[in-house]
Design a protein around this motif. Structure first.
Motif, PDB file in Angstrom:
ATOM      1  N   GLU A 140       8.081  -1.905   3.510  1.00 56.61           N
ATOM      2  CA  GLU A 140       9.317  -1.669   4.257  1.00 56.61           C
ATOM      3  C   GLU A 140      10.410  -2.636   3.728  1.00 56.61           C
ATOM      4  OE1 GLU A 140       9.293  -0.272   8.218  1.00 56.61           O
ATOM      5  OE2 GLU A 140      11.380  -0.859   8.323  1.00 56.61           O
ATOM      6  N   GLU A 141       9.736  -3.789   3.981  1.00 53.00           N
ATOM      7  CA  GLU A 141      10.451  -5.078   3.973  1.00 53.00           C
ATOM      8  C   GLU A 141      11.312  -5.340   2.632  1.00 53.00           C
ATOM      9  OE1 GLU A 141       8.436  -8.726   4.930  1.00 53.00           O
ATOM     10  OE2 GLU A 141       9.428  -9.978   3.431  1.00 53.00           O
ATOM     11  N   ARG A 142      10.361  -4.768   1.367  1.00 58.88           N
ATOM     12  CA  ARG A 142      10.580  -5.109  -0.010  1.00 58.88           C
ATOM     13  C   ARG A 142      11.215  -3.754  -0.637  1.00 58.88           C
ATOM     14  NH1 ARG A 142       5.826  -9.114  -2.185  1.00 58.88           N
ATOM     15  NH2 ARG A 142       6.111 -10.723  -0.361  1.00 58.88           N
ATOM     16  N   GLN A 143      11.126  -2.683  -0.340  1.00 54.74           N
ATOM     17  CA  GLN A 143      11.303  -1.421  -0.343  1.00 54.74           C
ATOM     18  C   GLN A 143      10.553  -0.968  -1.579  1.00 54.74           C
ATOM     19  OE1 GLN A 143      15.382  -0.221  -0.566  1.00 54.74           O
ATOM     20  NE2 GLN A 143      15.970  -2.149  -0.132  1.00 54.74           N
ATOM     21  N   ALA A 166       4.306  -2.903   6.346  1.00 57.63           N
ATOM     22  CA  ALA A 166       5.232  -4.068   6.588  1.00 57.63           C
ATOM     23  C   ALA A 166       5.923  -4.522   5.383  1.00 57.63           C
ATOM     24  CB  ALA A 166       4.579  -5.299   7.489  1.00 57.63           C
ATOM     25  N   LEU A 167       4.944  -4.904   4.525  1.00 61.54           N
ATOM     26  CA  LEU A 167       5.458  -5.430   2.939  1.00 61.54           C
ATOM     27  C   LEU A 167       6.113  -4.283   2.428  1.00 61.54           C
ATOM     28  CD1 LEU A 167       2.363  -7.248   1.817  1.00 61.54           C
ATOM     29  CD2 LEU A 167       4.828  -8.231   1.935  1.00 61.54           C
ATOM     30  N   THR A 216       2.782  -5.758  -5.869  1.00 61.91           N
ATOM     31  CA  THR A 216       2.183  -6.506  -4.934  1.00 61.91           C
ATOM     32  C   THR A 216       0.833  -5.860  -4.454  1.00 61.91           C
ATOM     33  OG1 THR A 216       4.307  -7.006  -4.099  1.00 61.91           O
ATOM     34  CG2 THR A 216       2.732  -7.214  -2.372  1.00 61.91           C
TER      35      THR A 216
END
Lengths: 323, 323
Positions: free
Chosen positions: A135-138, A132-133, A94
């Protein structure tokens, strides 16, 4: 960090990273008033040196990290390097990119299989979006320069340069390096410290974005006043890194500052004399060698060309004005 | 002629000629429908492969021949190769060039120290002008392709390709070569016959100037109807050579014919994907690989890019239309 990390990076990157040649032109020597040697990393996979650090970093991830994927912030060259290395290592990528990045860089990053998330460079908070991304997706964050594996990967250019300088009989030369956050500059300086201590690295930056030159001068990390306003999109980082600055402070000579227009002039010279396509930021060290000769010492200068990902309208503008 | 003459040329050229890399791009592979390997001789000294043959020929001249000097006919790439090799071997060079040659080629040939004599391609008799000058000044004529030392010098590309194909694990590939009089094509074919017999050379020519393709088909030397009318100035030779044709007839596969416009499209792809500046004739083999894929066989194709000496307006036209 030391030379061993760079040698290990070279081993990990062997068979993946391209060893770029060292190019010359008698016409450039004449303009520069000395011998000019050009290390064209625009010929590297993805069109910039960034693939070296990206591949070294991603090839060291654990199986679990690869399963979740990686995230990176980039105006485009680190993005493409990460995208390709991630694809080769079967891990999703990402990339958080500014919306004003060159279209070619955005398109290529997507075409190499990465998910691109755009943000506004003036108003958006890149770090908050990325955190944020992640953390959300590890996701594992791979910073563009303040990361030891990345610095070591970029430093493999220094190993190649030390060998090539020996083959060409170059001694006591200055090595000019396009400088954003300092990953390339620090990596090359570390490699040369050990393998070619008679070569001195000087970072080169655009006018108005000379945070590294000022930091080296004041001996502490300085920041740029603005975040946009140069055509050298690849190297307009806010300030030198926590990891890169101490290395640059210890090993580099003074920074050189070059106006944007000279980068376009250098791109036109590279078109005519080297048959290379160089992006504005990638041409800045060549611009220093050609058009700021009185800031350079010695009979020979080595120039790193860091990338060639430029949109056609910018390139044709350089040719229309200066070729 | 045989492989030993090419090996001797490689020894004479060592330390002078640049060993060009082998470049790739996943984006080009996708267009071509197979793996594409690019040998960029635009990165050679003087911006084309011609320096290889010129240096091999001139470095074998006697002291007396060097004292009087050399003469060559050329639209510009052989001219620059001869001019640089002559300067390095301390012998004067006279070059007979068509007045419609790209300005960059004329300027560079002069800047490299040669005397340039211009003639009109439609009305002038190049051979008569050259013969008169050669006799008057006792110059040694170095023909652009029908000269064994020149063919052997160009053949050193084949030696490099054979090694690079081995390193990359390329087998049974077609090797596409931009073809004018056939010096490059014949030299590469001779080298590969010995060092990589599973690689087959195919000459590539512009529409309307397909003398070699027709000669290979009819098994005798054919000529082009016209002398001007293609943007591929480097390769619009009237007919294959007396020395080169028998070699090509024995070793080459069928010729491929490509319209001018596809060369411009290939130049735009090389800009975007390879960061290379290629001239129209130099891009013709890449154009064949990218846009004439059904005339090619196998999982991989090797493309020789013969030169990059293009005037800026032609290059920007290619980018404006196709990048």
């Amino acid at each position: 960090m030391n030379i061993n990390e760079i040698r290990n990076a070279a081993r990990r990157n062997a068979g993946h990273v391209r060893r770029t040649p060292l190019l010359t032109s008698p016409f450039l020597d004449e303009i520069a008033g000395r011998q000019v040697y050009v290390k064209p990393e625009c010929l590297q996979h993805t069109g910039s040196f960034k693939y070296r650090g990206a591949h070294n970093a991603i090839s060291q991830l654990t199986t679990e990290q690869r399963e979740f994927g990686v995230i990176a912030f980039s105006s485009g060259n680190h993005a493409q390097g990460i995208a390709l290395a991630a694809r080769q290592n079967q891990t999703p990528a990402t990339i958080v990119m500014p919306s004003d990045a060159p279209q070619l860089k955005i398109d290529n990053t997507r075409a190499l299989g990465a998910e691109v998330v755009l943000y506004d460079r003036e108003s958006g908070d890149r770090d908050a979006i990325g955190a944020a991304l992640a953390e959300e997706r590890q996701l594992t964050l791979i910073k563009p320069f303040d990361n030891e594996a990345v610095i070591a990967g970029q430093g493999t250019i220094g190993l190649e340069l030390a060998n090539q300088a020996r083959e060409e009989g170059i001694r006591n030369a200055q090595v000019l390096v396009p400088c954003g956050g300092g990953g390339l500059t620090a990596g090359v300086a570390l490699a040369l410290e050990h393998d070619a201590p008679d070569l001195t690295v000087h970072p080169v930056e655009p006018t108005g974005f000379d945070d590294v030159a000022r930091s080296l001068h004041s001996d502490r990390i300085e920041a740029n006043a603005q975040r946009t306003g140069s055509i050298c999109d690849a190297i307009i980082t806010p300030s030198p890194g926590q990891l890169t600055f101490p290395i640059m402070r210890r090993l580099c000579g003074a920074g050189i500052v070059v106006p944007d227009e000279d980068c376009l002039r250098a791109m036109a010279q590279a078109f005519t004399r080297l048959k290379l396509v160089i992006e504005p930021g990638g041409a800045i060290a060549l611009a220093a060698a050609l058009f700021h000769r009185h800031q350079i010492k010695g009979d020979a200068v080595i120039v790193v060309v860091s990338g060639g990902n430029v949109d056609a309208p910018v390139f044709t503008d350089a040719l229309n004005r200066f070729a």
